[in-house]
Scaffold this motif. Sequence first.
Motif, PDB file in Angstrom:
ATOM      1  N   HIS A   1       0.829  -1.202   0.000  1.00  0.00           N
ATOM      2  CA  HIS A   1       0.000   0.000   0.000  1.00  0.00           C
ATOM      3  C   HIS A   1       0.863   1.252   0.000  1.00  0.00           C
ATOM      4  O   HIS A   1       1.819   1.377   0.754  1.00  0.00           O
ATOM      5  CB  HIS A   1      -0.920   0.070   1.219  1.00  0.00           C
ATOM      6  N   SER A   2       0.513   2.187  -0.863  1.00  0.00           N
ATOM      7  CA  SER A   2       1.044   3.548  -0.839  1.00  0.00           C
ATOM      8  C   SER A   2       0.049   4.434  -1.549  1.00  0.00           C
ATOM      9  O   SER A   2      -0.598   4.010  -2.513  1.00  0.00           O
ATOM     10  CB  SER A   2       2.409   3.640  -1.547  1.00  0.00           C
ATOM     11  N   ILE A   3      -0.083   5.663  -1.083  1.00  0.00           N
ATOM     12  CA  ILE A   3      -0.971   6.598  -1.754  1.00  0.00           C
ATOM     13  C   ILE A   3      -0.452   6.938  -3.147  1.00  0.00           C
ATOM     14  O   ILE A   3      -1.207   7.353  -4.025  1.00  0.00           O
ATOM     15  CB  ILE A   3      -1.139   7.883  -0.914  1.00  0.00           C
ATOM     16  N   ALA A   4       0.844   6.731  -3.360  1.00  0.00           N
ATOM     17  CA  ALA A   4       1.456   6.952  -4.670  1.00  0.00           C
ATOM     18  C   ALA A   4       1.402   5.660  -5.475  1.00  0.00           C
ATOM     19  O   ALA A   4       2.049   4.678  -5.110  1.00  0.00           O
ATOM     20  CB  ALA A   4       2.906   7.407  -4.519  1.00  0.00           C
ATOM     21  N   PRO A   5       0.644   5.619  -6.564  1.00  0.00           N
ATOM     22  CA  PRO A   5       0.490   4.362  -7.317  1.00  0.00           C
ATOM     23  C   PRO A   5       1.804   3.795  -7.841  1.00  0.00           C
ATOM     24  O   PRO A   5       1.963   2.581  -7.946  1.00  0.00           O
ATOM     25  CB  PRO A   5      -0.469   4.736  -8.454  1.00  0.00           C
TER      26      PRO A   5
ATOM     27  N   TYR B   1      18.121   3.574   2.628  1.00  0.00           N
ATOM     28  CA  TYR B   1      16.714   3.609   2.273  1.00  0.00           C
ATOM     29  C   TYR B   1      15.873   3.837   3.529  1.00  0.00           C
ATOM     30  O   TYR B   1      16.114   3.219   4.569  1.00  0.00           O
ATOM     31  CB  TYR B   1      16.296   2.305   1.592  1.00  0.00           C
ATOM     32  N   LEU B   2      14.907   4.742   3.423  1.00  0.00           N
ATOM     33  CA  LEU B   2      13.973   4.991   4.507  1.00  0.00           C
ATOM     34  C   LEU B   2      12.601   5.246   3.925  1.00  0.00           C
ATOM     35  O   LEU B   2      12.449   5.363   2.708  1.00  0.00           O
ATOM     36  CB  LEU B   2      14.440   6.156   5.380  1.00  0.00           C
ATOM     37  N   SER B   3      11.598   5.315   4.782  1.00  0.00           N
ATOM     38  CA  SER B   3      10.229   5.433   4.277  1.00  0.00           C
ATOM     39  C   SER B   3       9.562   6.713   4.758  1.00  0.00           C
ATOM     40  O   SER B   3       9.918   7.279   5.794  1.00  0.00           O
ATOM     41  CB  SER B   3       9.398   4.213   4.702  1.00  0.00           C
ATOM     42  N   VAL B   4       8.576   7.140   3.978  1.00  0.00           N
ATOM     43  CA  VAL B   4       7.764   8.315   4.277  1.00  0.00           C
ATOM     44  C   VAL B   4       6.306   7.878   4.168  1.00  0.00           C
ATOM     45  O   VAL B   4       5.919   7.208   3.201  1.00  0.00           O
ATOM     46  CB  VAL B   4       8.060   9.449   3.266  1.00  0.00           C
ATOM     47  N   ASN B   5       5.489   8.209   5.161  1.00  0.00           N
ATOM     48  CA  ASN B   5       4.106   7.748   5.112  1.00  0.00           C
ATOM     49  C   ASN B   5       3.242   8.632   4.208  1.00  0.00           C
ATOM     50  O   ASN B   5       3.682   9.683   3.732  1.00  0.00           O
ATOM     51  CB  ASN B   5       3.517   7.612   6.522  1.00  0.00           C
ATOM     52  N   ASP B   6       2.009   8.199   3.993  1.00  0.00           N
ATOM     53  CA  ASP B   6       1.112   8.901   3.078  1.00  0.00           C
ATOM     54  C   ASP B   6       0.919  10.358   3.477  1.00  0.00           C
ATOM     55  O   ASP B   6       0.964  11.266   2.636  1.00  0.00           O
ATOM     56  CB  ASP B   6      -0.260   8.207   3.057  1.00  0.00           C
ATOM     57  N   ARG B   7       0.671  10.603   4.754  1.00  0.00           N
ATOM     58  CA  ARG B   7       0.389  11.960   5.222  1.00  0.00           C
ATOM     59  C   ARG B   7       1.606  12.870   5.028  1.00  0.00           C
ATOM     60  O   ARG B   7       1.462  14.040   4.635  1.00  0.00           O
ATOM     61  CB  ARG B   7      -0.035  11.927   6.691  1.00  0.00           C
ATOM     62  N   GLU B   8       2.788  12.350   5.300  1.00  0.00           N
ATOM     63  CA  GLU B   8       4.006  13.146   5.113  1.00  0.00           C
ATOM     64  C   GLU B   8       4.213  13.490   3.641  1.00  0.00           C
ATOM     65  O   GLU B   8       4.625  14.602   3.298  1.00  0.00           O
ATOM     66  CB  GLU B   8       5.212  12.378   5.660  1.00  0.00           C
ATOM     67  N   ALA B   9       3.929  12.541   2.763  1.00  0.00           N
ATOM     68  CA  ALA B   9       4.070  12.789   1.330  1.00  0.00           C
ATOM     69  C   ALA B   9       3.083  13.848   0.847  1.00  0.00           C
ATOM     70  O   ALA B   9       3.423  14.709   0.027  1.00  0.00           O
ATOM     71  CB  ALA B   9       3.871  11.487   0.554  1.00  0.00           C
ATOM     72  N   LEU B  10       1.852  13.802   1.353  1.00  0.00           N
ATOM     73  CA  LEU B  10       0.856  14.802   0.976  1.00  0.00           C
ATOM     74  C   LEU B  10       1.261  16.188   1.458  1.00  0.00           C
ATOM     75  O   LEU B  10       1.048  17.188   0.767  1.00  0.00           O
ATOM     76  CB  LEU B  10      -0.505  14.411   1.550  1.00  0.00           C
ATOM     77  N   GLY B  11       1.864  16.253   2.639  1.00  0.00           N
ATOM     78  CA  GLY B  11       2.360  17.535   3.135  1.00  0.00           C
ATOM     79  C   GLY B  11       3.448  18.102   2.239  1.00  0.00           C
ATOM     80  O   GLY B  11       3.488  19.308   1.961  1.00  0.00           O
TER      81      GLY B  11
ATOM     82  N   GLU C   1      -6.935  12.849  -6.094  1.00  0.00           N
ATOM     83  CA  GLU C   1      -6.666  12.222  -4.794  1.00  0.00           C
ATOM     84  C   GLU C   1      -6.243  13.251  -3.761  1.00  0.00           C
ATOM     85  O   GLU C   1      -6.722  13.245  -2.619  1.00  0.00           O
ATOM     86  CB  GLU C   1      -5.575  11.167  -4.954  1.00  0.00           C
ATOM     87  N   THR C   2      -5.352  14.153  -4.144  1.00  0.00           N
ATOM     88  CA  THR C   2      -4.836  15.128  -3.181  1.00  0.00           C
ATOM     89  C   THR C   2      -5.892  16.166  -2.808  1.00  0.00           C
ATOM     90  O   THR C   2      -5.998  16.559  -1.641  1.00  0.00           O
ATOM     91  CB  THR C   2      -3.596  15.836  -3.741  1.00  0.00           C
ATOM     92  N   MET C   3      -6.698  16.601  -3.776  1.00  0.00           N
ATOM     93  CA  MET C   3      -7.750  17.582  -3.473  1.00  0.00           C
ATOM     94  C   MET C   3      -8.784  16.989  -2.519  1.00  0.00           C
ATOM     95  O   MET C   3      -9.297  17.685  -1.635  1.00  0.00           O
ATOM     96  CB  MET C   3      -8.407  18.047  -4.763  1.00  0.00           C
ATOM     97  N   LYS C   4      -9.088  15.713  -2.688  1.00  0.00           N
ATOM     98  CA  LYS C   4     -10.013  15.044  -1.773  1.00  0.00           C
ATOM     99  C   LYS C   4      -9.447  15.026  -0.364  1.00  0.00           C
ATOM    100  O   LYS C   4     -10.148  15.296   0.607  1.00  0.00           O
ATOM    101  CB  LYS C   4     -10.266  13.620  -2.251  1.00  0.00           C
ATOM    102  N   PHE C   5      -8.153  14.741  -0.240  1.00  0.00           N
ATOM    103  CA  PHE C   5      -7.514  14.691   1.087  1.00  0.00           C
ATOM    104  C   PHE C   5      -7.560  16.056   1.759  1.00  0.00           C
ATOM    105  O   PHE C   5      -7.952  16.173   2.926  1.00  0.00           O
ATOM    106  CB  PHE C   5      -6.065  14.224   0.948  1.00  0.00           C
ATOM    107  N   PHE C   6      -7.169  17.097   1.038  1.00  0.00           N
ATOM    108  CA  PHE C   6      -7.118  18.418   1.656  1.00  0.00           C
ATOM    109  C   PHE C   6      -8.509  18.981   1.928  1.00  0.00           C
ATOM    110  O   PHE C   6      -8.705  19.749   2.865  1.00  0.00           O
ATOM    111  CB  PHE C   6      -6.297  19.369   0.794  1.00  0.00           C
ATOM    112  N   LYS C   7      -9.489  18.593   1.116  1.00  0.00           N
ATOM    113  CA  LYS C   7     -10.866  19.007   1.361  1.00  0.00           C
ATOM    114  C   LYS C   7     -11.401  18.355   2.639  1.00  0.00           C
ATOM    115  O   LYS C   7     -12.052  19.009   3.468  1.00  0.00           O
ATOM    116  CB  LYS C   7     -11.750  18.639   0.166  1.00  0.00           C
ATOM    117  N   ASP C   8     -11.110  17.071   2.798  1.00  0.00           N
ATOM    118  CA  ASP C   8     -11.566  16.347   3.979  1.00  0.00           C
ATOM    119  C   ASP C   8     -10.877  16.852   5.252  1.00  0.00           C
ATOM    120  O   ASP C   8     -11.420  16.754   6.360  1.00  0.00           O
ATOM    121  CB  ASP C   8     -11.314  14.844   3.841  1.00  0.00           C
TER     122      ASP C   8
END
Length: 216
Positions: A122-126, A148-158, A207-214
């Motif tokens: 799973h990742s918000i980035a396809p 190598y390290l990871s960034v979660n969905d919320r951090e990526a959207l920010g 996808e991003t507009m839906k996240f920021f709207k919510d």
Amino acid sequence: WIANAIDTYYLFGSVAGPYPYPLIVRYFQQVIGDETREQILSKEGKLPDKVIACVGGGSNAIGIFSAFIEDEEVELIGIEGGGIGNKKCENSATLSLGRPGIFQGSFSYVIDDEDGQICTAHSIAPGLDYPGVGPEHAYLKETGRANYLSVNDREALGAFKLLSETEGIIPALESAHAVAGLSKLSLKNRELVVINISGRGDKDLTETMKFFKDKK
């Protein structure tokens, strides 16, 4: 300094899978690294201290890493999709949280369950939503040449929002992971860092507009 490249992933595939596919795709993708090296030397007169790129299957990252692998003073950093958590099947952090295994005809790192069955990543980035990774990235990890390290969905959207507002560059959600990864690093004064922006984020606006709207 941002390397803005058009990712040839969509034309040639990824660097994951059996030989010779990783080698073929790496060959086409290395133009990203070659041009970045030439431009950074021209603009700054020196090599970067760090090169950061997102990693799913690993094509754009190996493309930009390829020009700097022999330069040990350049730190190579791959950023994976941390998804929504560190449990299996909640992320696409194959190198950060996975283990060696066989998937789609090659031996590399994979995300699997206790029985060795490949998980649904799973990742918000396809483009990062993949439970395996190219074998050359596995080699770079094992030898310590790349981290190598990871960034979660919320951090990526920010990071998606930040880069859009501050630079006028709408990054793909894949690339937003690389931007977000910068905040996880300890930087020395005046370090020169290259972030590979491997695609535009027009495809991700719904996808991003839906996240920021919510979020409002």
